[in-house]
Every structure is written in C-alpha cells, then in structure tokens.
Design a protein around this motif. Structure first.
Motif, PDB file in Angstrom:
ATOM      1  N   ASP A 112     -16.331  24.090   5.554  1.00  0.00           N
ATOM      2  CA  ASP A 112     -15.874  23.718   4.217  1.00  0.00           C
ATOM      3  C   ASP A 112     -16.011  24.970   3.359  1.00  0.00           C
ATOM      4  O   ASP A 112     -17.083  25.244   2.815  1.00  0.00           O
ATOM      5  CB  ASP A 112     -16.718  22.581   3.655  1.00  0.00           C
ATOM      6  CG  ASP A 112     -16.263  22.123   2.279  1.00  0.00           C
ATOM      7  OD1 ASP A 112     -15.592  22.901   1.567  1.00  0.00           O
ATOM      8  OD2 ASP A 112     -16.599  20.996   1.891  1.00  0.00           O
ATOM      9  N   PRO A 113     -14.939  25.791   3.253  1.00  0.00           N
ATOM     10  CA  PRO A 113     -15.057  27.074   2.567  1.00  0.00           C
ATOM     11  C   PRO A 113     -15.365  26.953   1.078  1.00  0.00           C
ATOM     12  O   PRO A 113     -15.982  27.835   0.503  1.00  0.00           O
ATOM     13  CB  PRO A 113     -13.705  27.749   2.814  1.00  0.00           C
ATOM     14  CG  PRO A 113     -12.783  26.682   3.255  1.00  0.00           C
ATOM     15  CD  PRO A 113     -13.612  25.564   3.791  1.00  0.00           C
ATOM     16  N   GLU A 114     -14.955  25.862   0.464  1.00  0.00           N
ATOM     17  CA  GLU A 114     -15.215  25.707  -0.968  1.00  0.00           C
ATOM     18  C   GLU A 114     -16.696  25.479  -1.251  1.00  0.00           C
ATOM     19  O   GLU A 114     -17.229  25.967  -2.239  1.00  0.00           O
ATOM     20  CB  GLU A 114     -14.359  24.583  -1.536  1.00  0.00           C
ATOM     21  CG  GLU A 114     -12.881  24.944  -1.480  1.00  0.00           C
ATOM     22  CD  GLU A 114     -12.024  24.054  -2.344  1.00  0.00           C
ATOM     23  OE1 GLU A 114     -12.571  23.348  -3.211  1.00  0.00           O
ATOM     24  OE2 GLU A 114     -10.811  24.087  -2.145  1.00  0.00           O
ATOM     25  N   GLN A 115     -17.375  24.733  -0.373  1.00  0.00           N
ATOM     26  CA  GLN A 115     -18.798  24.492  -0.559  1.00  0.00           C
ATOM     27  C   GLN A 115     -19.661  25.491   0.216  1.00  0.00           C
ATOM     28  O   GLN A 115     -20.869  25.552   0.008  1.00  0.00           O
ATOM     29  CB  GLN A 115     -19.162  23.067  -0.141  1.00  0.00           C
ATOM     30  CG  GLN A 115     -18.568  22.026  -1.056  1.00  0.00           C
ATOM     31  CD  GLN A 115     -19.132  20.649  -0.749  1.00  0.00           C
ATOM     32  OE1 GLN A 115     -20.146  20.503  -0.090  1.00  0.00           O
ATOM     33  NE2 GLN A 115     -18.459  19.630  -1.252  1.00  0.00           N
ATOM     34  N   GLY A 116     -19.046  26.258   1.115  1.00  0.00           N
ATOM     35  CA  GLY A 116     -19.784  27.241   1.890  1.00  0.00           C
ATOM     36  C   GLY A 116     -20.724  26.618   2.904  1.00  0.00           C
ATOM     37  O   GLY A 116     -21.799  27.158   3.174  1.00  0.00           O
ATOM     38  N   ILE A 117     -20.322  25.495   3.497  1.00  0.00           N
ATOM     39  CA  ILE A 117     -21.151  24.821   4.493  1.00  0.00           C
ATOM     40  C   ILE A 117     -20.301  24.441   5.709  1.00  0.00           C
ATOM     41  O   ILE A 117     -19.083  24.481   5.654  1.00  0.00           O
ATOM     42  CB  ILE A 117     -21.844  23.562   3.916  1.00  0.00           C
ATOM     43  CG1 ILE A 117     -20.812  22.576   3.349  1.00  0.00           C
ATOM     44  CG2 ILE A 117     -22.856  23.941   2.850  1.00  0.00           C
ATOM     45  CD1 ILE A 117     -21.421  21.295   2.831  1.00  0.00           C
ATOM     46  N   THR A 118     -21.000  24.091   6.787  1.00  0.00           N
ATOM     47  CA  THR A 118     -20.315  23.654   7.999  1.00  0.00           C
ATOM     48  C   THR A 118     -20.855  22.299   8.436  1.00  0.00           C
ATOM     49  O   THR A 118     -21.982  21.936   8.108  1.00  0.00           O
ATOM     50  CB  THR A 118     -20.503  24.660   9.144  1.00  0.00           C
ATOM     51  OG1 THR A 118     -21.888  24.742   9.454  1.00  0.00           O
ATOM     52  CG2 THR A 118     -19.971  26.027   8.776  1.00  0.00           C
ATOM     53  N   TYR A 119     -20.027  21.583   9.196  1.00  0.00           N
ATOM     54  CA  TYR A 119     -20.389  20.280   9.736  1.00  0.00           C
ATOM     55  C   TYR A 119     -20.158  20.286  11.241  1.00  0.00           C
ATOM     56  O   TYR A 119     -19.053  20.600  11.680  1.00  0.00           O
ATOM     57  CB  TYR A 119     -19.505  19.176   9.133  1.00  0.00           C
ATOM     58  CG  TYR A 119     -19.580  19.072   7.639  1.00  0.00           C
ATOM     59  CD1 TYR A 119     -20.577  18.329   7.026  1.00  0.00           C
ATOM     60  CD2 TYR A 119     -18.652  19.732   6.839  1.00  0.00           C
ATOM     61  CE1 TYR A 119     -20.642  18.229   5.650  1.00  0.00           C
ATOM     62  CE2 TYR A 119     -18.709  19.640   5.460  1.00  0.00           C
ATOM     63  CZ  TYR A 119     -19.709  18.888   4.870  1.00  0.00           C
ATOM     64  OH  TYR A 119     -19.780  18.806   3.511  1.00  0.00           O
ATOM     65  N   PRO A 120     -21.168  19.942  12.053  1.00  0.00           N
ATOM     66  CA  PRO A 120     -20.909  19.854  13.496  1.00  0.00           C
ATOM     67  C   PRO A 120     -19.989  18.677  13.781  1.00  0.00           C
ATOM     68  O   PRO A 120     -20.152  17.600  13.224  1.00  0.00           O
ATOM     69  CB  PRO A 120     -22.298  19.636  14.096  1.00  0.00           C
ATOM     70  CG  PRO A 120     -23.135  19.122  12.986  1.00  0.00           C
ATOM     71  CD  PRO A 120     -22.545  19.616  11.701  1.00  0.00           C
ATOM     72  N   ILE A 121     -18.981  18.916  14.636  1.00  0.00           N
ATOM     73  CA  ILE A 121     -18.066  17.830  14.990  1.00  0.00           C
ATOM     74  C   ILE A 121     -18.056  17.565  16.486  1.00  0.00           C
ATOM     75  O   ILE A 121     -17.669  16.491  16.908  1.00  0.00           O
ATOM     76  CB  ILE A 121     -16.636  18.091  14.478  1.00  0.00           C
ATOM     77  CG1 ILE A 121     -16.084  19.410  15.002  1.00  0.00           C
ATOM     78  CG2 ILE A 121     -16.598  18.062  12.963  1.00  0.00           C
ATOM     79  CD1 ILE A 121     -14.630  19.656  14.656  1.00  0.00           C
ATOM     80  N   VAL A 122     -18.466  18.560  17.309  1.00  0.00           N
ATOM     81  CA  VAL A 122     -18.532  18.383  18.756  1.00  0.00           C
ATOM     82  C   VAL A 122     -19.791  19.090  19.252  1.00  0.00           C
ATOM     83  O   VAL A 122     -20.049  20.225  18.885  1.00  0.00           O
ATOM     84  CB  VAL A 122     -17.300  18.992  19.476  1.00  0.00           C
ATOM     85  CG1 VAL A 122     -17.443  18.870  20.984  1.00  0.00           C
ATOM     86  CG2 VAL A 122     -16.015  18.363  18.997  1.00  0.00           C
TER      87      VAL A 122
END
Length: 148
Positions: free
Chosen positions: A127-137
């Motif tokens: 999520d470039p706007e918030q500067g975070i990532t989410y694991p999806i796999v």
C-alpha cells in the motif's frame, strides 16, 4: 555539473548472480551524479501472476541464471575512480516498481536448522500511500538436500 541518470532493469542491464570486474559497464557517471536504479526482486518467479510484468518476464526468459540467484542491475562505471578509492553511495528514496513483493526465510544459514530446513515464502501487497505491506500468500517448502 551534477547529472541525474536513469538505469532501468532490462535484459541488457541485468545479470543473475554477482558482478565480475571483466564486464563492461552499462552506465558511466561522474563523481557526484545521481542514479535512479531499477532493482528487481529475484523471488518474482515464486508468484509470476503478481510479480511479473512484460519486462520482468523477458528477463526471466532471456538472461542466463548460471551465475547465481540474485538479479543485479549494472555495473556502473565512475569516471576517474582509481583502485583503492572509496566510492560512497547514498540511498535517497526507495519506491516499489509494482504493488506486490516477496520475502523468503531461507533453508540455509545459521538459523536454518532451527526451522527444520524449511524455506518459507511470503508474497505481500504494497500500500504505497500508507507505506505498509500486507501478506497475501505464505508457503513452506521442505528442502531435501540437508547438506546445503
């Protein structure tokens, strides 16, 4: 005068593995210049549906992988640099090429036996706007060769 150069990752500018000082530079710069370097994720093949675009697919299809596992962009030649000179580089900004990435817990190294020599792959969305990532796999792979 300071210049800003752009070095895209292409089949002409990347190698798999490591640098060899016999390679011709793909870019020549002056001391003090800035370079916007495109670096690729060598784990992209773990989820090509998320981590490939046409240029990355071409690199995976065309560039030989006989020298190692990492994709490196370069080399860059600094004019007037001499042996024993110190080259200082500063990372000013990083930004994702795509909105997906990956990471791995390797099946080798100091802690590999603590994790039963299993390799874990994580694919995440950025999520470039918030500067975070989410694991999806997330996935685990048991390695057969225990000598690695």
């Amino acid at each position: 005068m300071t210049k800003i150069h752009e070095l895209k990752a292409t089949v002409e500018t990347v190698k798999w593995g490591y640098y060899d000082n016999s390679w011709k530079p793909v870019l020549t710069i002056e001391s003090g210049d800035f370079v916007d370097i495109e670096a690729l994720n060598h784990q992209s093949g773990d989820a090509p549906d998320l981590l490939f675009d046409e240029a990355i697919k071409e690199i995976y299809d065309v560039v030989p992988r006989d020298m190692g596992d990492h994709i490196i962009t370069g080399p860059i030649y600094v004019k007037d640099a001499e042996p024993d000179d110190i080259i200082e580089m500063k990372i000013i900004e990083t930004k994702p090429r795509m909105n997906y990435g990956s990471n791995v817990i390797a099946n080798w190294g100091n802690l590999s036996n603590s994790f039963n020599r299993e390799e874990s792959i994580f694919i995440y969305e950025v999520d470039p706007e918030q500067g975070i990532t989410y694991p999806i796999v997330c996935g685990r792979i048991k390695v057969q060769n225990s000598a690695a």
